[in-house]
Write a protein that holds these residues in place. Structure first.
Motif, short mmCIF file in Angstrom:
data_model
loop_
_atom_site.label_atom_id
_atom_site.label_comp_id
_atom_site.label_asym_id
_atom_site.label_seq_id
_atom_site.Cartn_x
_atom_site.Cartn_y
_atom_site.Cartn_z
N ARG A 18 0.85 -1.19 0.00
CA ARG A 18 0.00 0.00 0.00
C ARG A 18 0.88 1.23 0.00
NH1 ARG A 18 -3.61 3.00 4.51
NH2 ARG A 18 -5.35 3.71 3.18
N SER A 20 1.46 5.30 0.04
CA SER A 20 0.83 6.51 0.55
C SER A 20 1.48 7.72 -0.09
CB SER A 20 0.99 6.59 2.07
OG SER A 20 0.34 5.53 2.71
N CYS A 21 0.70 8.77 -0.24
CA CYS A 21 1.18 10.03 -0.79
C CYS A 21 0.77 11.14 0.17
CB CYS A 21 0.59 10.28 -2.17
SG CYS A 21 0.96 11.91 -2.86
N ARG A 71 -8.32 8.18 -1.60
CA ARG A 71 -7.81 9.43 -1.04
C ARG A 71 -8.52 9.75 0.25
NH1 ARG A 71 -8.46 13.72 -5.48
NH2 ARG A 71 -7.60 15.10 -3.87
N MET A 77 -4.08 13.23 1.91
CA MET A 77 -3.36 12.02 1.53
C MET A 77 -4.04 11.34 0.35
SD MET A 77 -0.83 11.40 3.83
CE MET A 77 -0.59 9.63 3.76
N TYR A 79 -3.68 7.30 -1.76
CA TYR A 79 -3.16 5.96 -1.54
C TYR A 79 -3.25 5.14 -2.83
CZ TYR A 79 -4.18 7.50 3.22
OH TYR A 79 -4.25 8.22 4.38
#
Length: 123
Positions: A18, A20-21, A71, A77, A79
């Motif tokens: 997974r 993440s951003c 999101r 964030m 994802y």
């Protein structure tokens, strides 16, 4: 806006990761968010996008049914859940906001790139 992708790693084929951003400096809540990847020696390509509300998503054909973009605007964030990973998914993955609608995003629609995260899938 500053973008930091994380969650990459080394995984065996068939495994999951997974990504993440995390965005900072500006809210991304009104932007389409996209994920892109760049394999060694190849150009950066589109992977997935999600509309600002999260109601629309779009995937490149090679990841449909395996990847899920999402999101959380409250956390600023985005994802990317990646399942059934294949060796050909090996790449550096990047997230980016765009004013373009969710769809197959062009690279020239992206103004800001952050640091990517390496995903390596072993066979």
């Amino acid at each position: 806006v500053q973008l930091q992708a994380s969650g990459g790693g080394v995984v065996q084929a068939g495994g999951s990761l997974r990504l993440s951003c995390a965005a900072s400096g500006r809210t991304i809540s009104r932007y389409t968010m996209g994920w892109f990847r760049q394999a060694p020696g190849k150009e950066r390509v589109f992977v997935a996008s999600i509309s600002w509300s999260g109601s629309s998503t779009y995937y490149t054909d090679s990841v449909k049914g395996r990847f899920t973009i999402s999101r959380d605007n409250g956390k600023n964030m985005a994802y990317l859940q990646m399942n059934s990973l294949k060796p050909e998914d090996t790449a550096v993955y990047y997230c980016a906001p765009t004013t373009s609608p969710a769809g197959l995003l062009r690279l020239d629609s992206i103004d800001v790139w952050g640091q990517g995260t390496q995903v390596t899938v072993s066979s």
